[in-house]
Scaffold this active site. Structure first.
Site, short mmCIF file in Angstrom:
data_model
loop_
_atom_site.label_atom_id
_atom_site.label_comp_id
_atom_site.label_asym_id
_atom_site.label_seq_id
_atom_site.Cartn_x
_atom_site.Cartn_y
_atom_site.Cartn_z
N ARG A 88 0.84 -1.19 0.00
CA ARG A 88 0.00 0.00 0.00
C ARG A 88 0.88 1.24 0.00
NH1 ARG A 88 -5.35 -0.52 1.16
NH2 ARG A 88 -5.79 -2.69 1.60
N ASN A 104 11.22 1.60 3.59
CA ASN A 104 10.62 0.61 2.70
C ASN A 104 11.70 -0.20 1.99
OD1 ASN A 104 8.47 -0.64 1.13
ND2 ASN A 104 9.17 0.60 -0.60
N HIS A 106 12.47 -2.27 -1.44
CA HIS A 106 11.98 -2.37 -2.81
C HIS A 106 12.87 -3.32 -3.62
CE1 HIS A 106 9.81 -1.25 -6.38
NE2 HIS A 106 10.96 -1.15 -7.00
C1 GRF Z 1 9.71 -8.21 -1.33
O1 GRF Z 1 10.30 -8.56 -2.55
C2 GRF Z 1 9.70 -6.71 -1.16
O2 GRF Z 1 10.80 -6.08 -1.74
C3 GRF Z 1 8.45 -6.34 -1.90
O3 GRF Z 1 7.54 -7.34 -1.56
C4 GRF Z 1 8.23 -8.56 -1.31
C5 GRF Z 1 7.80 -9.14 0.00
O4 GRF Z 1 8.22 -10.44 0.19
N1 GRF Z 1 8.04 -5.01 -1.60
P1 GRF Z 1 8.01 -11.14 1.60
O5 GRF Z 1 6.53 -11.01 1.98
O6 GRF Z 1 8.88 -10.46 2.61
O7 GRF Z 1 8.39 -12.58 1.41
#
Ligand code: GRF
Length: 188
Positions: A88, A104, A106
């Site tokens: 979100r 965050n 990414h």
């Molecule tokens: C990760 O790749 C993160 O960078 C992205 O969402 C994914 C989450 O994976 N924003 P998890 O739920 O921690 O396994």
């Protein structure tokens, strides 16, 4: 003791990596997990680790602002909010409540490939190096100040699944490392 709150929406492999990293720590505690989906696997991971969970159903509120205000009222005191797969966009209510205190993760080298599909977008574009970014959250999409990055090479014949696995491995190292650095620098 530094207090972290992790926000996650799905699987929670990064949440699990943070739990493992800080399990025996006398310096850092994960005090809550916030999740926006009642059936997300990350909730069971938190329960197994004995970490309190807060589930927020945005649909139960008239606006994002109202949902975030409810969330702010429910959150325990914290030094840092870590978005680890939270799908979100953070709105102005949370940003105002935690200025410069939300980071965050990414799965691409920002500012390239922002948005929900960073891994696939980088793969489809054909770049030879992608990676992982940890950044401060601002009002934009994946646009805040970059705290840390790590590269991941896309080698000949690599499938997107293999790339995703590699990206996750790197994420599981980079996120705790970045939080440790923020603490060491006295930034939080
Ligand atoms: C990760 O790749 C993160 O960078 C992205 O969402 C994914 C989450 O994976 N924003 P998890 O739920 O921690 O396994």
């Amino acid at each position: 003791m530094k207090r972290l709150i992790v926000f996650a929406s799905g699987t929670g492999s990064n949440f699990a990596a943070l739990v493992a990293h800080y399990q025996a720590s006398a310096r850092v505690a994960i005090v809550a997990l916030v999740c926006d989906h009642a059936d997300a696997p990350v909730l069971a991971k938190a329960a197994a680790a004995g970490i309190p969970t807060i589930t927020i159903n945005y649909k139960g509120y008239p606006t994002k602002q109202a949902a975030e205000a409810a969330l702010v009222a429910m959150l325990p005191a914290t030094d840092l909010i870590v978005l680890a797969g939270y799908m979100r966009i953070i709105g102005k209510t949370l940003l105002a409540a935690y200025p410069d205190r939300i980071i965050n993760l990414h799965p691409a080298l920002l500012p390239s490939f922002p948005g929900r599909a960073g891994i696939q977008d980088a793969y489809d574009y054909g770049v030879k190096v992608t990676g992982v970014t940890v950044h401060v959250v601002d009002a934009g999409v994946d646009s805040g100040r970059i705290l840390a990055q790590a590269p991941v090479a896309i080698t000949a014949g690599m499938t997107v699944d293999a790339l995703e696995t590699k990206i996750h491995q790197v994420e599981h190292q980079l996120l705790p490392q970045t939080i440790d650095n923020l603490i060491e620098e006295g930034a939080i």
